[in-house]
Design an enzyme around this catalytic site. Structure first.
Site, PDB file in Angstrom:
ATOM      1  N   HIS A  18       0.833  -1.209   0.000  1.00 50.86           N
ATOM      2  CA  HIS A  18       0.000   0.000   0.000  1.00 50.86           C
ATOM      3  C   HIS A  18       0.866   1.257   0.000  1.00 50.86           C
ATOM      4  O   HIS A  18       0.680   2.157  -0.842  1.00 50.86           O
ATOM      5  CB  HIS A  18      -0.903  -0.017   1.230  1.00 50.86           C
ATOM      6  CG  HIS A  18      -1.859   1.123   1.303  1.00 50.86           C
ATOM      7  ND1 HIS A  18      -3.127   1.062   0.763  1.00 50.86           N
ATOM      8  CD2 HIS A  18      -1.741   2.358   1.851  1.00 50.86           C
ATOM      9  CE1 HIS A  18      -3.744   2.208   0.975  1.00 50.86           C
ATOM     10  NE2 HIS A  18      -2.927   3.016   1.634  1.00 50.86           N
ATOM     11  N   GLU A  19       1.826   1.305   0.910  1.00 47.61           N
ATOM     12  CA  GLU A  19       2.654   2.506   1.019  1.00 47.61           C
ATOM     13  C   GLU A  19       3.607   2.639  -0.171  1.00 47.61           C
ATOM     14  O   GLU A  19       3.935   3.761  -0.582  1.00 47.61           O
ATOM     15  CB  GLU A  19       3.449   2.483   2.334  1.00 47.61           C
ATOM     16  CG  GLU A  19       2.586   2.489   3.588  1.00 47.61           C
ATOM     17  CD  GLU A  19       1.641   3.679   3.652  1.00 47.61           C
ATOM     18  OE1 GLU A  19       1.944   4.733   3.058  1.00 47.61           O
ATOM     19  OE2 GLU A  19       0.582   3.555   4.291  1.00 47.61           O
ATOM     20  N   HIS A  22       1.843   4.641  -2.857  1.00 41.80           N
ATOM     21  CA  HIS A  22       1.971   6.087  -2.645  1.00 41.80           C
ATOM     22  C   HIS A  22       3.375   6.567  -3.014  1.00 41.80           C
ATOM     23  O   HIS A  22       3.540   7.579  -3.706  1.00 41.80           O
ATOM     24  CB  HIS A  22       1.707   6.433  -1.167  1.00 41.80           C
ATOM     25  CG  HIS A  22       0.321   6.121  -0.702  1.00 41.80           C
ATOM     26  ND1 HIS A  22      -0.814   6.482  -1.391  1.00 41.80           N
ATOM     27  CD2 HIS A  22      -0.113   5.491   0.433  1.00 41.80           C
ATOM     28  CE1 HIS A  22      -1.883   6.100  -0.719  1.00 41.80           C
ATOM     29  NE2 HIS A  22      -1.481   5.486   0.385  1.00 41.80           N
TER      30      HIS A  22
END
Length: 249
Positions: A18-19, A22
């Protein structure tokens, strides 16, 4: 303890994917990433490579990407998150979820290539291994629940006196249960490598929408697919699971 460790590892993989979403999209957009952190502070240790600190933190239930200007400051600096058009900022925000979906599709594709246990339809039975008749649902206040039957239990055999059935089809279970409705039967189930003998009485007149035992059954087997089909099935399974999560919520 083992369960806790596995939970942290699985959560860590999801958080990193997920990170990283980003992080990757922010870098591509020319934004300055100040820190990529696994876990939440206080910091355990960190390594700075280029302009970004890669840190591991003491609280292992999450992670973060710290972007320069993410609170709206330094909007006149071209490396700032706040300086970018709304479309680019939106891409950075959405990228985390997108990378989780990509991870799910990749893992499910790998699983389909290596072999997954699935409910069998006509075209899949021929190539399936380790075929089982499994319980996928147990109704509340049913004979099955009272006897201690759990979802995913495998029905190994059914016994009533000298009448014994080793079912290979769902219909064999249904026929045996209907034949002995109102009588005390033995169901031997497989669970976590053990066999359990459970006593229960099928209901002659079950409630609407339930069977005599209050269980739903499916024939399952381990099926693997060629890599090109496994990729497609990974994408399809991800879409199916995502839709069902949304429906359930």
């Amino acid at each position: 303890m083992l369960t806790a460790i596995i939970f942290i590892i699985v959560l860590g993989v999801l958080v990193l994917a997920h990170e990283f979403g980003h992080f990757y999209v922010a870098k591509k957009a020319g934004m300055k990433v100040e820190e990529f952190g696994f876990g939440f502070p206080p910091r355990l240790f960190g390594v700075k490579k280029g302009e970004t600190v890669y840190s591991v933190n003491w609280i292992p239930f999450g992670g973060f990407v710290k972007l320069f200007g993410e609170q709206g400051e330094d909007a006149d600096n071209p490396r700032s998150f706040a300086s970018k058009p709304a479309g680019q900022r939106a891409k950075v925000i959405v990228a985390g979820v997108l990378f989780n979906l990509l991870l799910a599709a990749a893992l499910l594709g790998f699983g389909n290539a290596m072999g997954l246990r699935i409910g069998l339809t006509g075209e899949e039975i021929a190539g399936a291994g380790d075929i089982k008749i499994q319980i996928i649902q147990v109704s509340a206040d049913s004979p099955a629940e009272t006897a201690g039957i759990n979802p995913l239990d495998e029905i190994v055999r059914l016994e009533k006196g000298g009448d014994t059935v080793f079912p290979s089809e769902v219909e064999e279970v249904q026929n045996f249960v209907n034949k002995h409705a109102g009588e005390d039967i033995i169901m031997v189930v497989g669970r976590n490598g053990d066999e359990l003998s459970l006593s229960l009485i099928p209901r002659p007149v079950p409630p609407p929408g339930q069977g005599a035992l209050g269980i739903s059954l499916v024939k399952t087997g381990v099926v693997s697919f060629p890599w090109y089909e496994a990729i497609w099935r990974g994408i399809r399974d991800t879409a199916f699971m995502t839709a069902n999560i949304a429906i359930a919520l």
